[in-house]
Design a protein around this motif. Sequence first.
Motif, mmCIF file in Angstrom:
data_model
loop_
_atom_site.group_PDB
_atom_site.id
_atom_site.type_symbol
_atom_site.label_atom_id
_atom_site.label_comp_id
_atom_site.label_asym_id
_atom_site.label_seq_id
_atom_site.Cartn_x
_atom_site.Cartn_y
_atom_site.Cartn_z
ATOM 1 N N THR A 78 0.813 -1.217 0.000
ATOM 2 C CA THR A 78 0.000 0.000 0.000
ATOM 3 C C THR A 78 0.853 1.277 0.000
ATOM 4 O O THR A 78 0.343 2.349 0.305
ATOM 5 N N ASN A 79 2.132 1.127 -0.324
ATOM 6 C CA ASN A 79 3.045 2.281 -0.390
ATOM 7 C C ASN A 79 3.102 3.050 0.927
ATOM 8 O O ASN A 79 3.060 4.276 0.957
ATOM 9 N N ARG A 80 3.234 2.311 2.018
ATOM 10 C CA ARG A 80 3.361 2.921 3.345
ATOM 11 C C ARG A 80 4.664 2.468 4.005
ATOM 12 O O ARG A 80 4.731 2.285 5.214
ATOM 13 N N LEU A 81 5.691 2.312 3.192
ATOM 14 C CA LEU A 81 6.965 1.849 3.722
ATOM 15 C C LEU A 81 7.587 2.870 4.662
ATOM 16 O O LEU A 81 8.308 2.510 5.597
ATOM 17 N N LEU A 82 7.310 4.158 4.435
ATOM 18 C CA LEU A 82 7.805 5.182 5.353
ATOM 19 C C LEU A 82 7.260 4.955 6.765
ATOM 20 O O LEU A 82 7.987 5.062 7.751
ATOM 21 N N GLU A 83 5.958 4.647 6.844
ATOM 22 C CA GLU A 83 5.366 4.380 8.151
ATOM 23 C C GLU A 83 5.948 3.115 8.754
ATOM 24 O O GLU A 83 6.179 3.030 9.966
ATOM 25 N N SER A 84 6.200 2.127 7.896
ATOM 26 C CA SER A 84 6.840 0.899 8.368
ATOM 27 C C SER A 84 8.227 1.189 8.925
ATOM 28 O O SER A 84 8.602 0.691 9.993
ATOM 29 N N VAL A 135 13.592 4.692 -4.165
ATOM 30 C CA VAL A 135 13.204 3.613 -5.083
ATOM 31 C C VAL A 135 11.697 3.609 -5.301
ATOM 32 O O VAL A 135 11.226 3.585 -6.444
ATOM 33 N N PHE A 136 10.918 3.673 -4.212
ATOM 34 C CA PHE A 136 9.466 3.633 -4.336
ATOM 35 C C PHE A 136 8.851 5.015 -4.518
ATOM 36 O O PHE A 136 7.650 5.128 -4.747
ATOM 37 N N GLN A 137 9.660 6.067 -4.357
ATOM 38 C CA GLN A 137 9.217 7.442 -4.591
ATOM 39 C C GLN A 137 8.054 7.852 -3.679
ATOM 40 O O GLN A 137 7.154 8.579 -4.090
ATOM 41 N N GLU A 138 8.064 7.394 -2.429
ATOM 42 C CA GLU A 138 7.044 7.829 -1.483
ATOM 43 C C GLU A 138 7.325 9.270 -1.047
ATOM 44 O O GLU A 138 8.484 9.694 -0.975
ATOM 45 N N GLU A 139 6.258 10.002 -0.766
ATOM 46 C CA GLU A 139 6.407 11.407 -0.372
ATOM 47 C C GLU A 139 7.023 11.510 1.023
ATOM 48 O O GLU A 139 6.561 10.867 1.972
ATOM 49 N N PHE A 140 8.052 12.321 1.120
ATOM 50 C CA PHE A 140 8.704 12.560 2.415
ATOM 51 C C PHE A 140 8.719 14.065 2.640
ATOM 52 O O PHE A 140 9.710 14.744 2.429
ATOM 53 N N SER A 141 7.574 14.579 3.051
ATOM 54 C CA SER A 141 7.373 16.016 3.178
ATOM 55 C C SER A 141 8.227 16.600 4.295
ATOM 56 O O SER A 141 8.784 15.888 5.127
ATOM 57 N N GLU A 142 8.294 17.917 4.305
ATOM 58 C CA GLU A 142 9.073 18.605 5.335
ATOM 59 C C GLU A 142 8.520 18.310 6.718
ATOM 60 O O GLU A 142 9.265 18.128 7.680
ATOM 61 N N SER A 143 7.190 18.248 6.835
ATOM 62 C CA SER A 143 6.575 17.966 8.122
ATOM 63 C C SER A 143 6.940 16.559 8.595
ATOM 64 O O SER A 143 7.233 16.339 9.775
ATOM 65 N N LYS A 144 6.937 15.592 7.673
ATOM 66 C CA LYS A 144 7.319 14.232 8.034
ATOM 67 C C LYS A 144 8.790 14.180 8.444
ATOM 68 O O LYS A 144 9.156 13.520 9.419
ATOM 69 N N ARG A 145 9.617 14.894 7.698
ATOM 70 C CA ARG A 145 11.045 14.911 8.031
ATOM 71 C C ARG A 145 11.267 15.475 9.425
ATOM 72 O O ARG A 145 12.127 14.989 10.174
ATOM 73 N N PHE A 146 10.495 16.499 9.774
ATOM 74 C CA PHE A 146 10.656 17.127 11.076
ATOM 75 C C PHE A 146 10.252 16.157 12.187
ATOM 76 O O PHE A 146 10.911 16.079 13.232
ATOM 77 N N GLN A 167 15.252 0.792 4.788
ATOM 78 C CA GLN A 167 13.864 0.878 4.330
ATOM 79 C C GLN A 167 13.492 2.308 3.949
ATOM 80 O O GLN A 167 12.825 2.546 2.933
ATOM 81 N N LEU A 168 13.911 3.257 4.770
ATOM 82 C CA LEU A 168 13.602 4.662 4.505
ATOM 83 C C LEU A 168 14.195 5.103 3.172
ATOM 84 O O LEU A 168 13.517 5.755 2.363
ATOM 85 N N LEU A 169 15.439 4.744 2.930
ATOM 86 C CA LEU A 169 16.091 5.119 1.673
ATOM 87 C C LEU A 169 15.402 4.474 0.478
ATOM 88 O O LEU A 169 15.230 5.105 -0.572
ATOM 89 N N ILE A 170 14.979 3.228 0.639
ATOM 90 C CA ILE A 170 14.261 2.548 -0.445
ATOM 91 C C ILE A 170 12.913 3.226 -0.689
ATOM 92 O O ILE A 170 12.505 3.448 -1.839
ATOM 93 N N ALA A 171 12.210 3.578 0.401
ATOM 94 C CA ALA A 171 10.903 4.225 0.270
ATOM 95 C C ALA A 171 11.006 5.538 -0.496
ATOM 96 O O ALA A 171 10.183 5.841 -1.360
ATOM 97 N N ILE A 172 12.041 6.322 -0.199
ATOM 98 C CA ILE A 172 12.178 7.647 -0.809
ATOM 99 C C ILE A 172 12.741 7.571 -2.224
ATOM 100 O O ILE A 172 12.189 8.164 -3.165
#
Length: 312
Positions: free
Chosen positions: A98-104, A262-273, A255-260
Amino acid sequence: MSEPQKSLREGLIYGLIAYIIWGLVPLYFKTVKNVDSYEILAHRTFWSIVVLALLLTALKRWNDLRLTLRKPKTVAILAVSALLLVGNWYGYIVSVYTNRLLESSLGYFMLPLANVAFGMIFFGERLRPLQGLALAIAAFGIGRMIWTYGDIPWLGLFLTFSFGLYGVMRKIAPVDGLIGFTIETIVLLPFAITYLTFLALQGKMQFLHPPGVQDLWIVLAGVVTTAPLICFAQAVRRVGLISLGFIQYLSPTIQLLIAIYVFQEEFSESKRFSFFFVWVGLGIFVIDTVVMLQQTKRPEAIVHNVDAVEVD
């Protein structure tokens, strides 16, 4: 080198192997993303037992398995760990599908800190001041994420606690990685076979329909599943849960590097913070662990050997 030092070194090596493989696993699940999540979950169990049977034969461990199966309390502990494990497996598959690897990855970033709490609660491991600070900062990051998005990262939290508790159960089970995971897989196998049989009878199983390269990838689920879990189980019996947290950040970082990237998941400024606070907490945690390792003159103080625990 003393036995405690050797045990600690082996535990750290096993841990490194496990967490590097786990970090790369999302690439595998993207490869089989056309297979229904429940079916791939069943295949993980089925093909794992095949790999485990080969290992037991090659290492001549069948008698060890039979002896352990005669210990009801040990089997009961491993049945509970099996349920925690299969839940964690499913949550992880869903995060990739479901393209939620960032949350994972967030969930697994939190895992070392959760292990600190579990170490205190279940094993009487002492919380040092810097560890308390690390937990507080990481909790602030999670709280900020909830406040910002108005939603609790349930999937990440589920992965954190399911695998954290799995580690607790495996630590108290007086059995090595291979035998323990084999029994866990035996517990899950009837459910996997039943579900795969149901799919086959309904003509809905994607395995072998039609035969192709995807089938090879599905069969490899056994290796992908078995290898890191056995390494993890070997590590957790040689190294305390707090000390093991020193290397657990490797998996979510990959996983984070792959999500951003390779999978091109959004990593917004708010999420980064929000992630930033978790990373700061982890940084403090790692620094504290390094200092503790350097100051410890007796390595056995941080190696928690539970072989003597009687649970049968």
